[in-house]
Design a protein around this motif. Structure first.
Motif, PDB file in Angstrom:
ATOM      1  N   GLY A   1      45.746  49.752  44.687  1.00  0.00           N
ATOM      2  CA  GLY A   1      46.724  48.857  44.064  1.00  0.00           C
ATOM      3  C   GLY A   1      48.072  49.532  43.945  1.00  0.00           C
ATOM      4  N   GLU A   2      48.026  50.790  43.551  1.00  0.00           N
ATOM      5  CA  GLU A   2      49.274  51.540  43.417  1.00  0.00           C
ATOM      6  C   GLU A   2      49.955  51.696  44.775  1.00  0.00           C
ATOM      7  N   GLN A   3      49.123  51.975  45.753  1.00  0.00           N
ATOM      8  CA  GLN A   3      49.692  52.150  47.101  1.00  0.00           C
ATOM      9  C   GLN A   3      50.345  50.854  47.564  1.00  0.00           C
ATOM     10  N   GLN A   4      49.680  49.731  47.268  1.00  0.00           N
ATOM     11  CA  GLN A   4      50.248  48.467  47.717  1.00  0.00           C
ATOM     12  C   GLN A   4      51.552  48.187  46.960  1.00  0.00           C
ATOM     13  N   ARG A   5      51.611  48.611  45.718  1.00  0.00           N
ATOM     14  CA  ARG A   5      52.842  48.409  44.965  1.00  0.00           C
ATOM     15  C   ARG A   5      53.981  49.259  45.535  1.00  0.00           C
TER      16      ARG A   5
ATOM     17  N   PRO B   1      48.179  40.771  51.767  1.00  0.00           N
ATOM     18  CA  PRO B   1      48.546  41.862  50.854  1.00  0.00           C
ATOM     19  C   PRO B   1      47.439  42.231  49.880  1.00  0.00           C
ATOM     20  N   THR B   2      46.476  41.325  49.706  1.00  0.00           N
ATOM     21  CA  THR B   2      45.406  41.638  48.743  1.00  0.00           C
ATOM     22  C   THR B   2      44.098  41.941  49.456  1.00  0.00           C
ATOM     23  N   GLY B   3      44.160  41.941  50.780  1.00  0.00           N
ATOM     24  CA  GLY B   3      42.941  42.066  51.595  1.00  0.00           C
ATOM     25  C   GLY B   3      42.121  43.304  51.309  1.00  0.00           C
ATOM     26  N   ALA B   4      42.793  44.375  50.932  1.00  0.00           N
ATOM     27  CA  ALA B   4      42.055  45.617  50.739  1.00  0.00           C
ATOM     28  C   ALA B   4      41.888  45.948  49.259  1.00  0.00           C
TER      29      ALA B   4
ATOM     30  N   GLY C   1      44.381  42.687  43.009  1.00  0.00           N
ATOM     31  CA  GLY C   1      44.951  41.683  43.903  1.00  0.00           C
ATOM     32  C   GLY C   1      45.824  40.709  43.138  1.00  0.00           C
ATOM     33  N   ILE C   2      45.311  40.229  42.034  1.00  0.00           N
ATOM     34  CA  ILE C   2      46.065  39.273  41.229  1.00  0.00           C
ATOM     35  C   ILE C   2      47.362  39.894  40.741  1.00  0.00           C
ATOM     36  N   LYS C   3      47.298  41.161  40.326  1.00  0.00           N
ATOM     37  CA  LYS C   3      48.495  41.856  39.831  1.00  0.00           C
ATOM     38  C   LYS C   3      49.549  41.958  40.927  1.00  0.00           C
ATOM     39  N   VAL C   4      49.080  42.264  42.139  1.00  0.00           N
ATOM     40  CA  VAL C   4      50.007  42.399  43.270  1.00  0.00           C
ATOM     41  C   VAL C   4      50.661  41.048  43.559  1.00  0.00           C
TER      42      VAL C   4
END
Lengths: 236, 788
Positions: A145-149, A168-171, A177-180
């Protein structure tokens, strides 16, 4: 209304040559996206949604048809022009984050802003995605999650016109996912940046202003969503 | 610093082993290049400067007697800048403590330095005053006997001792290498020395009245030397002209030139090898890195980084390797080159050593290394251009596993264990990398061979020349031709076992327009001291009629056994005589002709006579025998056969040091190749190896799949390595063989064993160095990661 159109696609097609056979990844598609819109492209794998995103983002070229961005035909762009286009107008977010493993979170963002003319303040962006304290961590030291952010911060910090997010939430797990998604929507709503999200995950459509459904390279349906809901209410 | 550069440095830090290994190979190549190129340039310049400053001859001629009028006539010729007559005679000298050696007495003008072949003073000064019995001694010779000003030398002229007081210690461009003759191909300063005496003293002691036996000439610049030499030789004809020698054939110059040539070829051959290997290593490293970072390249492109910038990012990596290797390499090399030049300064005793640091070498080195690395880096990095940003985001299609040829032979394939099957298949699956490893090991073997073969070749050469071809203990030379019977008198010396008289005579041999100067040696019937062999190593008897000719002369003159050549002895006014070439013989040093002593005497019109004798002594009687031999009437010099051998062996110490360094270099190169290819192998197969780990393979078993592959490639490289190495040795031997001796490519089985052991040693070393990479395989991380 016309002046608010950011993207206009006219009969855009894409064919791949796989040895003897040619595969039609995109049959003629035509649609428009307005500035500031939050659009979700929905479809199963192989429906052509990633191909569409790649072509719109200037990462790939169309086989036929025209693509207008802010009134300019970008389908005729050469490599160099496409590079400039991506550099200044588009921010990408990928399913697997694709951060540079040898750069810290902040440096990963800087990697993008260094070549952008009107970049935003990196610290502010990092704060916005909630990673101010993790700025000096390497990707390997961060959760998915952090990495995606970080990836989102990287895309946003260049101050592009459009954010293009491929699954964007696939992984990510559900909560992350919801947070992203909430972060992406927040950026869309507060900065007015156009947001294009590609997903195979039906519930995500509920947060969109418009949903483009794809199957086998065709657009099967475009629906307006009068009352997009907050990502926190999405359940899957 | 830009983030891309930061990334570059962090990537280098992560893969520092590979980076250092590649840079080390460049470092070595550049060290060798800059050191040898530096000393080559310094030596060439020094020599040029020395020759100019000290008026080294362009040409000299020898004749029976040259009058001062003839010298004047030559001086008056167009194109002659300076002409000078002088006397040069070899005589015996008593060096005390039963030591008799040969010295060359060379005349110098009484009051002023010579116009040609000037001398420099290490100590003392030029002749002055009226004293006749004074001399100047060549530095190396003086050092061998700790001679100083005021000491004296006892020369034996016409059986009388003449003492000369040493007025000065000197050096000269003419005798940088002080060698008695071409057949004494080693320099031994305690066996032969140059002693300059006053011209007036030479006139009175050595004969020649007011004349000379040598004429030395310096030409004007831009002169057609061939034409002038023709005129000089015509002038000297009535004076019993013997031979004319140009600077390029002058003994000392030939030797020193060979030395310089060696530096030059060193400067090119080895560095090219190392830099090629480095380029290969870099190419494969970069290729792997780019294929690993395909997605990241896609991301960079998606973010608007241009192709050029990304390409530059990867090329920079190669350039950094080149700079990191080249800068310290060239600086070390430059200083090593200075050390080497200083070493030569000592060896050659040159007063005007022009040691300069040529900083342009630094530039050449960096450009050279950058050039190689740029080609390698760019060839690998240009794949970046083909990557479409969208394509890069897709996972790479795995390499198709294919059956290899060996699998079609079930008889073999079915007997191979699974682990070996995997290793063998992987060799064929990554053909390019396997080829790189293979070529790398082949190069390393070649390098080892080229380095080590010198030892064997010299050993062989020395053994053949001193222990097999020659069997006598001493060669006795008479001050003038004596009767055959007189020579046999030497048998009466106590401790002498056997005596065989010989005739040694400088001759000129002509075959059509080709002519060569050589020494003809007459040996007794069934001589037992020279063992002649043909090209195939079979023994050859001295024929009753005709001559045996060294194989080199045979090819130089373009003759074949059975052909007739014209022989002219440098013995006053002898006419040309026709002689048949009986057979070509193999000779390692000093290319001579041999014939039956009796026939040679007849050919010279003198009957049976001798100019010296070969002597075999009882063991252990050496010192007494030399003394006793010298006491025999007419004996001028006594040369020990093993002396040359021992002198040569002294040089071998230097050679061992050189070879030791080269072996270390070779091991580093071999290690770098195997190490890098193993790192790449592991990186490429991280998923595969991690999967094996998941399946329950032990660390050792996994290590073995990679190790087996390297061992197999190492073994496969042995035969081509030896073939290529042999060819390289041939090329080197050809370069090294000067006119004075032939170097044969001889490699003992022991040497091959050493090379093979070295090859497998660095394979094991590289495996060991990669242990961390292997044990660091994190199953979960590797298998989860899309990039693998």
């Amino acid at each position: 209304m016309e002046k608010n159109v950011l993207f206009r696609l006219e009969d855009v097609t894409k064919e791949y040559q796989m040895g003897e056979v040619s595969v039609k990844a995109l049959k003629p598609v035509t649609f428009e996206i307005s500035k500031g819109e939050l659009v979700v492209v929905l479809g199963p794998s192989g429906s052509g949604k990633s191909t569409l995103l790649n072509i719109m983002g200037g990462m790939d070229t169309a086989t036929g048809g025209r693509i207008y961005f802010d009134g300019t035909d970008i389908s005729a762009y050469n490599d160099r022009q496409l590079t400039v286009f991506r550099r200044s107008r588009i921010g990408f977010v990928f399913q697997f984050y694709n951060l540079m493993p040898s750069l810290t979170a902040k440096e990963n963002v800087e990697l993008a802003t260094e070549i952008s003319a009107n970049a935003l303040n990196i610290d502010e962006v990092l704060e916005q995605v909630g990673l101010k304290d993790r700025a000096n961590h390497f990707p390997a030291q961060m959760s998915g999650g952090e990495q995606q952010r970080v990836a989102i911060a990287r895309a946003v910090a260049k101050n592009p016109d459009v954010l293009m997010c491929d699954e964007p939430t696939g992984a990510l797990d559900y909560t992350t996912g919801i947070k992203v998604l909430a972060l992406l929507r927040h950026i869309n709503r507060t900065t007015g940046k156009t947001l294009l999200v590609i997903t195979h995950n039906q519930p995500i459509c509920e947060m969109a202003d418009r949903v483009i459904k794809m199957r086998s390279g065709n657009i099967v349906e475009i629906t307006e969503n009068k009352n997009p809901i907050d990502p926190s209410e999405i359940v899957w | 610093m830009s983030k891309l550069n930061k990334m570059l440095f962090r990537e280098i830090k992560n893969g520092k082993g590979q980076f250092i290994a590649a840079a080390a190979v460049i470092f070595i190549g550049i060290v060798i290049f800059s050191a040898s190129y530096m000393s080559y340039r310094n030596l060439t310049n020094t020599l040029h400067f020395y020759y100019e400053e000290y008026k080294f001859l362009d040409y000299y001629a020898e004749a029976q007697y040259i009058s001062p009028a003839a010298v004047k006539e030559v001086q008056a010729l167009d194109g002659v800048k300076k002409a000078m007559g002088r006397i040069s005679v070899d005589v015996g000298a008593d060096m005390g403590v039963d030591k008799r050696i040969t010295v060359r007495l060379v005349s110098l003008p009484d009051n002023k330095p010579p116009a040609v072949n000037d001398i420099f003073f290490v100590s003392g000064r030029y002749f002055s005053g009226k004293l006749q019995n004074v001399c100047l001694v060549m530095q190396k010779f003086a050092e061998a006997y700790n001679m100083e000003e005021g000491d004296s030398i006892k020369a034996i002229i016409n059986n009388q001792i003449h003492e000369f007081k040493v007025d000065g210690i000197v050096g000269s461009p003419e005798f940088i290498y002080a060698m008695k003759s071409a057949s004494n191909f080693t320099v031994s300063n305690d066996e032969f020395g140059i002693v300059y005496i006053k011209e007036s003293a030479a006139h009175s002691l050595l004969g020649y009245e007011n004349g000379y036996n040598q004429l030395h000439v310096i030409f004007e610049e831009g002169t057609d030397t061939k034409a002038v030499i023709g005129k000089i030789e015509n002038i000297l004809k009535p004076y019993g002209f013997k031979n004319g020698i140009e600077r390029k054939d002058q003994l000392s110059h030939t030797m020193i030139n060979a030395e310089i040539k060696q530096q030059e070829s060193m400067a090119y051959m080895f560095p090219v090898l190392f830099l090629t290997v480095a380029a290969m290593v870099i190419y494969f490293m970069q290729r792997r890195l780019i294929s690993n970072q395909r997605t990241l390249i896609g991301v960079m492109k998606a973010f608007g980084y241009t192709n050029g910038r990304i390409l530059w990012h990867y090329v920079q990596n190669s350039l950094l390797i080149s700079v990191v290797g080249a800068i310290p390499g060239s600086i070390l090399g430059i200083y090593l080159g200075i050390a080497m030049t200083s070493m030569y300064k000592d060896v050659f005793t040159i007063p005007v050593m022009q040691i300069r640091i040529y900083w342009d070498i630094l530039f050449i080195c960096i450009s050279l290394s950058m050039g190689f690395c740029l080609v390698a880096g760019y060839s690998a990095a240009k794949r970046v251009l083909g990557i479409q940003p969208a394509q890069a985001m897709r996972a790479k299609v795995p390499k198709a596993g294919k059956r290899i040829l060996m699998e079609r032979i079930p008889l073999i394939w079915n007997r191979i264990s699974f682990g070996w099957k995997m290793s063998i298949r992987n060799i064929f699956r990554s053909r390019q990398r396997s080829l790189f490893t293979l070529v790398g090991v082949v190069f390393t073997i070649m390098f080892f061979m080229v380095t080590l073969f010198f030892l064997d070749a010299f050993n062989h050469f020395l053994t053949k020349q001193f222990l097999e071809f020659q069997r006598h203990d001493y060669k006795v030379v008479f001050s003038k031709p004596s009767s055959y019977q007189d020579a046999l008198e030497l048998t009466h010396v106590e401790g002498i076992k056997k005596v065989e008289p010989i005739i040694e005579m400088p001759v000129e041999i002509k075959n059509g327009w080709r002519k060569e100067g050589t020494t003809m040696i007459g040996v007794v019937d069934h001589n037992s001291f020279y063992q002649f062999i043909d090209e195939h190593g079979n023994g050859v008897e001295t024929p009753e009629k005709g001559i045996l000719m060294a194989h080199n002369l045979v090819s130089e003159l373009g003759v074949r056994p059975g052909d007739t050549v014209k022989v002219k002895a440098y013995l006053g006014g002898m006419e040309e005589k026709e002689v048949k070439v009986a057979e070509a013989i193999k000779q390692y040093a000093g290319f001579n002709c041999y014939m039956n002593l009796k026939e040679m005497g007849q050919l010279l019109g003198e009957g049976k006579f001798a100019t010296g004798a070969l002597v075999k002594a009882e063991r252990g009687a050496d010192d007494d025998i030399i003394k006793a031999l010298f006491e025999m009437p007419g004996v001028e010099t006594v040369e020990g056969r093993l002396k040359g051998y021992q002198d040569f062996m002294q040089y071998m110490d230097l050679m061992y040091a050189f070879i030791g360094i080269m072996i270390v270099f070779g091991i580093i190169m071999g290690f770098a190749i195997i190490f890098n290819s193993t790192v790449i192998n592991i990186m490429e197969r991280r998923r595969e190896l991690a999967s094996l780990k998941v399946l329950g393979y032990t660390r050792r078993e996994i290590e073995n799949t990679v190790f087996r592959e390297n061992m197999l490639l190492g073994m496969l490289a042995l035969v081509p390595g030896v073939i290529v190495g042999r060819a390289a040795c041939e090329a080197f031997a050809k370069q090294m063989s000067v006119e004075l001796f032939t170097l044969e490519v001889i490699i003992y089985p022991k040497t091959y064993m050493i090379i093979f052991v070295c090859v497998f040693a660095f394979i094991i070393l590289a495996q060991w160095a990669n242990k961390k990479n292997m044990s660091g395989l994190d199953m979960v991380e590797v298998l989860k990661n899309r990039e693998g």
